[in-house]
Design a protein around this motif. Structure first.
Motif, short mmCIF file in Angstrom:
data_model
loop_
_atom_site.label_atom_id
_atom_site.label_comp_id
_atom_site.label_asym_id
_atom_site.label_seq_id
_atom_site.Cartn_x
_atom_site.Cartn_y
_atom_site.Cartn_z
N GLY A 242 -14.88 19.84 -4.54
CA GLY A 242 -13.71 20.03 -5.38
C GLY A 242 -12.39 19.80 -4.67
N TYR A 243 -12.39 18.94 -3.64
CA TYR A 243 -11.17 18.68 -2.89
C TYR A 243 -10.46 17.44 -3.43
CZ TYR A 243 -12.98 21.98 0.58
OH TYR A 243 -13.46 23.10 1.22
N ASP A 244 -9.14 17.50 -3.49
CA ASP A 244 -8.35 16.35 -3.90
C ASP A 244 -8.42 15.28 -2.81
OD1 ASP A 244 -7.52 17.54 -6.29
OD2 ASP A 244 -5.80 18.50 -5.32
N TYR A 245 -8.68 14.04 -3.23
CA TYR A 245 -8.82 12.97 -2.24
C TYR A 245 -8.29 11.67 -2.81
CZ TYR A 245 -12.76 11.29 -5.03
OH TYR A 245 -13.53 10.81 -6.05
N HIS A 246 -8.03 10.73 -1.89
CA HIS A 246 -7.57 9.40 -2.23
C HIS A 246 -8.42 8.42 -1.42
CE1 HIS A 246 -3.83 11.30 -3.78
NE2 HIS A 246 -4.06 12.13 -2.77
N THR A 247 -8.68 7.25 -1.98
CA THR A 247 -9.39 6.20 -1.25
C THR A 247 -8.50 4.97 -1.14
OG1 THR A 247 -10.40 5.29 -3.26
CG2 THR A 247 -11.64 7.00 -2.07
N GLY A 248 -8.66 4.24 -0.06
CA GLY A 248 -7.88 3.02 0.10
C GLY A 248 -7.74 2.61 1.56
N ILE A 249 -6.76 1.74 1.78
CA ILE A 249 -6.56 1.14 3.10
C ILE A 249 -5.72 2.04 3.99
CG2 ILE A 249 -5.65 -0.87 4.33
CD1 ILE A 249 -8.07 -1.48 2.61
N THR A 250 -6.16 2.16 5.24
CA THR A 250 -5.48 2.95 6.27
C THR A 250 -4.87 2.01 7.31
OG1 THR A 250 -6.96 4.86 6.05
CG2 THR A 250 -5.93 4.54 8.20
N MET A 251 -3.68 2.31 7.79
CA MET A 251 -3.13 1.57 8.92
C MET A 251 -3.32 2.38 10.19
SD MET A 251 -0.42 1.06 11.23
CE MET A 251 1.30 1.23 10.82
N SER A 252 -3.92 1.74 11.20
CA SER A 252 -4.12 2.39 12.49
C SER A 252 -3.13 1.83 13.50
CB SER A 252 -5.55 2.18 12.99
OG SER A 252 -6.49 2.75 12.10
N ALA A 253 -2.34 2.71 14.09
CA ALA A 253 -1.31 2.31 15.04
C ALA A 253 -1.69 2.73 16.46
CB ALA A 253 0.03 2.95 14.66
N ASP A 254 -1.01 2.13 17.43
CA ASP A 254 -1.22 2.49 18.83
C ASP A 254 -0.17 3.47 19.34
OD1 ASP A 254 -3.55 1.45 19.82
OD2 ASP A 254 -2.68 -0.43 20.48
N SER A 255 0.83 3.76 18.51
CA SER A 255 1.93 4.62 18.93
C SER A 255 2.22 5.63 17.84
CB SER A 255 3.18 3.78 19.20
OG SER A 255 4.35 4.58 19.20
N PHE A 256 2.40 6.88 18.22
CA PHE A 256 2.75 7.91 17.22
C PHE A 256 4.21 7.78 16.81
CE2 PHE A 256 4.26 12.12 15.96
CZ PHE A 256 3.31 12.48 15.02
N TYR A 257 5.05 7.33 17.72
CA TYR A 257 6.48 7.26 17.43
C TYR A 257 6.88 5.86 16.99
CZ TYR A 257 6.61 11.97 19.30
OH TYR A 257 6.39 13.30 19.48
N ALA A 258 7.22 4.98 17.91
CA ALA A 258 7.76 3.67 17.54
C ALA A 258 6.80 2.88 16.65
CB ALA A 258 8.09 2.87 18.79
N GLY A 259 5.52 2.95 16.94
CA GLY A 259 4.54 2.16 16.19
C GLY A 259 4.30 2.63 14.77
N GLN A 260 4.80 3.82 14.44
CA GLN A 260 4.66 4.33 13.08
C GLN A 260 6.02 4.43 12.38
OE1 GLN A 260 1.99 7.66 12.51
NE2 GLN A 260 0.87 7.19 14.39
N GLY A 261 7.01 3.72 12.91
CA GLY A 261 8.32 3.69 12.29
C GLY A 261 9.15 4.94 12.52
N ARG A 262 8.77 5.74 13.51
CA ARG A 262 9.55 6.92 13.87
C ARG A 262 10.48 6.57 15.04
NH1 ARG A 262 4.25 9.43 13.32
NH2 ARG A 262 4.23 10.86 11.52
N PRO A 263 11.61 7.26 15.17
CA PRO A 263 12.47 7.03 16.33
C PRO A 263 11.82 7.53 17.61
CG PRO A 263 13.31 8.87 15.03
CD PRO A 263 12.19 8.26 14.24
N GLY A 264 12.01 6.79 18.69
CA GLY A 264 11.54 7.23 19.99
C GLY A 264 12.57 8.12 20.66
N TYR A 265 12.40 8.29 21.95
CA TYR A 265 13.34 9.11 22.72
C TYR A 265 14.76 8.56 22.59
CZ TYR A 265 15.86 10.84 26.81
OH TYR A 265 16.79 11.38 27.63
N ASP A 266 15.70 9.47 22.46
CA ASP A 266 17.12 9.13 22.38
C ASP A 266 17.40 8.19 21.20
OD1 ASP A 266 19.71 9.51 23.27
OD2 ASP A 266 19.66 7.78 24.63
N GLU A 267 16.62 8.42 20.09
CA GLU A 267 16.80 7.67 18.83
C GLU A 267 16.49 6.19 18.96
OE1 GLU A 267 17.27 9.33 15.94
OE2 GLU A 267 17.08 11.07 17.26
#
Length: 274
Positions: free
Chosen positions: A153-178
């Protein structure tokens, strides 16, 4: 020439320190070693078999089905090592159990994402095969994960996942010092437009290696954050663990029914009814 203690093809695997007697046919692959305890809580019994570096392995059973778990650490390089060495000692099915950032606005924190394939933004799979080779989850594993989520009974979604090599810059997040990587400001919008469901860091490499080696792989991740709404909570981890555990049991039943029917692959004409 390396000595025996450093031979990655020895009976006891170099990084995982497991042998054939230590693992089941199906192995759950969380990243965080601490997640192992939360996974085995759903099992009927378990025993820790190895712990070396980021790799913790336990084996037990659920409803009579043998099951193992090996933590992989963060990222595709270490996840690929886990798949390589587990395959060498006989494991044939791999289910990533992780957390992710959701990309579509209608996906809530705590929901599950069951991956059907992956965008290979990580570089590990490029070391194995040409870049246009698809990273696809095994449809039997996807079906078992969907069936498990439905039964629980858990809510779920199916589809395509993007796997990145970086938690910050590689996922569109700012790195150190913006710091912002080139194209970072457009990355999430492009993925949303392409109907990609979520971002994480291991699935596409696991899928690629499994397909190359003729093995089965899938992934179920808990949504910790929604990249459009900005919501963030560490919620749903236990749901992913329980879903993957039940899916392992259902896969074993599917394999048994296939064998009895003389079928090579699962199909809608076969029944999983209790």
């Amino acid at each position: 020439m390396t000595g025996d203690s450093e031979d990655p093809n020895a009976d006891v695997q170099y990084h995982l320190e497991v042998s054939e007697a230590d693992v089941a046919d199906t192995v759950l692959l969380p990243g965080n070693p601490e997640r192992l305890e939360k996974i085995v809580d759903h099992w009927d019994d378990h025993e820790i078999r190895a712990h070396h570096r980021e790799y913790r392995t336990a084996t037990g059973s659920y409803e009579g089905t043998p099951i193992s778990v090996t933590s992989t650490g963060i990222g595709s390089p270490s996840a690929a090592i886990a798949v390589e060495e587990l395959a060498r000692v006989g494991s044939e099915t791999f289910i990533r159990v992780g957390s992710c950032g959701a990309l579509q606005e209608d996906m809530d924190v705590g929901d599950l994402v069951i991956s059907t394939g992956g965008v290979r933004q990580e570089g590990t799979s490029d070391e194995y095969v040409r870049e246009d080779y698809p990273a696809t989850a095994d449809y039997e594993v996807v079906a078992a994960l969907v069936a498990a989520a439905e039964r629980l009974g858990y809510d779920y979604h199916t589809g395509i996942t993007m796997s990145a090599d970086s938690f910050y810059a590689g996922q569109g997040r700012p790195g150190y010092d913006e710091f912002e990587a080139a194209g970072a400001d457009e990355l999430v919008d492009q993925l949303v437009e392409a109907n990609v469901k979520n971002i994480e860091m291991e699935a596409s490499a696991i899928f690629t290696l499994a397909n190359i080696y003729g093995l089965r792989a899938g992934a179920v991740c808990s949504v910790y954050a929604n990249r459009q709404t900005g919501e963030f909570r560490t919620e749903g981890e236990s749901r992913a663990a329980e879903t993957a555990t039940l899916a392992t049991h259902l896969l074993a039943k599917m394999d048994e029914i296939k064998h009895e029917a003389g079928a090579e692959r699962w199909h809608p004409g076969l029944s999983l009814s209790e």
